[in-house]
Motif scaffolding. Sequence first.
Motif, mmCIF file in Angstrom:
data_model
loop_
_atom_site.group_PDB
_atom_site.id
_atom_site.type_symbol
_atom_site.label_atom_id
_atom_site.label_comp_id
_atom_site.label_asym_id
_atom_site.label_seq_id
_atom_site.Cartn_x
_atom_site.Cartn_y
_atom_site.Cartn_z
ATOM 1 N N ASN A 190 0.840 -1.204 0.000
ATOM 2 C CA ASN A 190 0.000 0.000 0.000
ATOM 3 C C ASN A 190 0.870 1.246 0.000
ATOM 4 O OD1 ASN A 190 0.198 1.334 2.753
ATOM 5 N ND2 ASN A 190 -0.378 -0.735 3.384
ATOM 6 N N PRO A 345 -7.879 -0.121 -1.165
ATOM 7 C CA PRO A 345 -8.807 -1.076 -1.795
ATOM 8 C C PRO A 345 -9.310 -0.597 -3.153
ATOM 9 C CG PRO A 345 -9.346 -0.792 0.524
ATOM 10 C CD PRO A 345 -8.350 0.274 0.177
ATOM 11 N N LEU A 346 -9.567 0.709 -3.262
ATOM 12 C CA LEU A 346 -10.016 1.265 -4.534
ATOM 13 C C LEU A 346 -8.904 1.188 -5.570
ATOM 14 C CD1 LEU A 346 -12.154 2.754 -6.204
ATOM 15 C CD2 LEU A 346 -11.292 4.914 -5.238
ATOM 16 N N TRP A 347 -7.698 1.514 -5.161
ATOM 17 C CA TRP A 347 -6.544 1.456 -6.069
ATOM 18 C C TRP A 347 -6.342 0.043 -6.609
ATOM 19 C CZ3 TRP A 347 -3.257 3.507 -9.249
ATOM 20 C CH2 TRP A 347 -2.007 2.923 -9.487
ATOM 21 N N TYR A 348 -6.358 -0.938 -5.724
ATOM 22 C CA TYR A 348 -6.147 -2.326 -6.159
ATOM 23 C C TYR A 348 -7.230 -2.770 -7.142
ATOM 24 C CZ TYR A 348 -3.014 -2.539 -2.090
ATOM 25 O OH TYR A 348 -2.015 -2.302 -1.181
ATOM 26 N N SER A 349 -8.469 -2.383 -6.858
ATOM 27 C CA SER A 349 -9.576 -2.822 -7.727
ATOM 28 C C SER A 349 -9.469 -2.225 -9.120
ATOM 29 C CB SER A 349 -10.924 -2.436 -7.103
ATOM 30 O OG SER A 349 -11.108 -1.024 -7.097
ATOM 31 N N ILE A 350 -8.857 -1.043 -9.224
ATOM 32 C CA ILE A 350 -8.727 -0.366 -10.514
ATOM 33 C C ILE A 350 -7.464 -0.808 -11.257
ATOM 34 C CG2 ILE A 350 -8.313 1.888 -11.607
ATOM 35 C CD1 ILE A 350 -10.198 3.102 -9.526
ATOM 36 N N ASN A 352 -5.310 -3.537 -10.597
ATOM 37 C CA ASN A 352 -4.955 -4.958 -10.694
ATOM 38 C C ASN A 352 -5.303 -5.606 -12.041
ATOM 39 O OD1 ASN A 352 -3.641 -5.079 -8.279
ATOM 40 N ND2 ASN A 352 -5.310 -6.038 -7.138
ATOM 41 N N PRO A 353 -6.458 -5.311 -12.638
ATOM 42 C CA PRO A 353 -6.716 -5.890 -13.965
ATOM 43 C C PRO A 353 -5.658 -5.497 -14.999
ATOM 44 C CG PRO A 353 -8.756 -5.074 -13.010
ATOM 45 C CD PRO A 353 -7.652 -4.598 -12.119
ATOM 46 N N SER A 356 -2.427 -7.370 -14.153
ATOM 47 C CA SER A 356 -2.506 -8.777 -14.569
ATOM 48 C C SER A 356 -2.261 -8.915 -16.066
ATOM 49 C CB SER A 356 -3.879 -9.360 -14.210
ATOM 50 O OG SER A 356 -4.066 -9.392 -12.808
#
Length: 365
Positions: A190, A345-350, A352-353, A356
């Motif tokens: 983080n 949490p917002l950063w990861y959700s945006i 991470n795709p 990947s």
Amino acid sequence: MMKYLRYYITPILAPTVIIGIFLGGHWMWLGLVVLFIVVIGGDAVLGEDTSRSEYNHPWLIELPLHLALPIIVLILLTFAWSTGSAGEDFLGISKLLSGFFAYDFLVARDGNIWSDYIGAVLGVGFMVAGYGTNVGHELTHRIKDRIAMLEGRWLLSASCNADFAIEHVYGHHVTVGSDEDPATARKGENVYTFAVRSTIFGHISAWKHELSRLRKKEFSPFSIRNRMITGYIMSILWCVVFYIAGGTFGLILFLCQAAFAKFILEVVNYMEHYGLSRSEGQPVGPEHSWNTNHRMSSMVLFSLTRHSAHHEKPMVKFWKLDPYADAPQMPYGYLTTLVICLIPPLWYSIINPSLSEWESQYSTA
């Protein structure tokens, strides 16, 4: 003409911080509010720009870089004046202004409350980071230009960032994407943990690089030739200015804006390289930085946004950087992405795709 004028947006925005501080009260939030509206709103409305212009008069787009130091100095002197006690007029600034404007600046200042000063700290810190540190970054890459290096280091002194001109150029650009690089955020890390780690180990790394340089030249590490020591002295001089202007209160506010500006720098480091790894011996390429071509971010940050090109060719001047639309792309412009990073949490959700997708194409792990 617009291709020249677009790089003057930041020096045009900067005085709003000064105006807000002089007006006092809730107006001290003016600079911060204007910055957010212009940059975030501009990115949303203006979209992306993947062009690369040719300039027949490059000095016209270099000029805003050299305006940064006098403007940052004016902002800091104004902020220092605002920390003074009732009746005190640092450098006679209020008396000078009263000769031009029918406004009692001292009365307005003396009515400031703690929340007003928070607005000033944030506004000054953002400008010191977004204009001062950013231009300092550009100038300290010009290692053979003594004037540019001096300007850049004074700009970095405003955020007590003596190490950046050393670690960033000789450390980060060499080790980016590896576990050796303090300024590369690891996947799942983080932004708050990263900021502490990057600050501490980046500073240590800068000392190592500087001591190695001094040993090779057979200079004493305790001499004025030590760029870490001279960097500290530059920042201490700012501390003295604020202490003279506002005593302990002034000193605390200077250090608060410096810490905030430094934190902004680390958030930018975080989002520029988050999760992008590079194997040992692999050349640094455009794929090892998150890039964005959002128009407003590019203009106000002097194409720092074209970070993929900057890492591929770090000595190339900002106006010659390629857009690399096929490089890993940030989800939004710089300021919007920065705010998102503050909510992990917002950063990861945006992100991470996209990460990947990058891993499936580039990862060598």
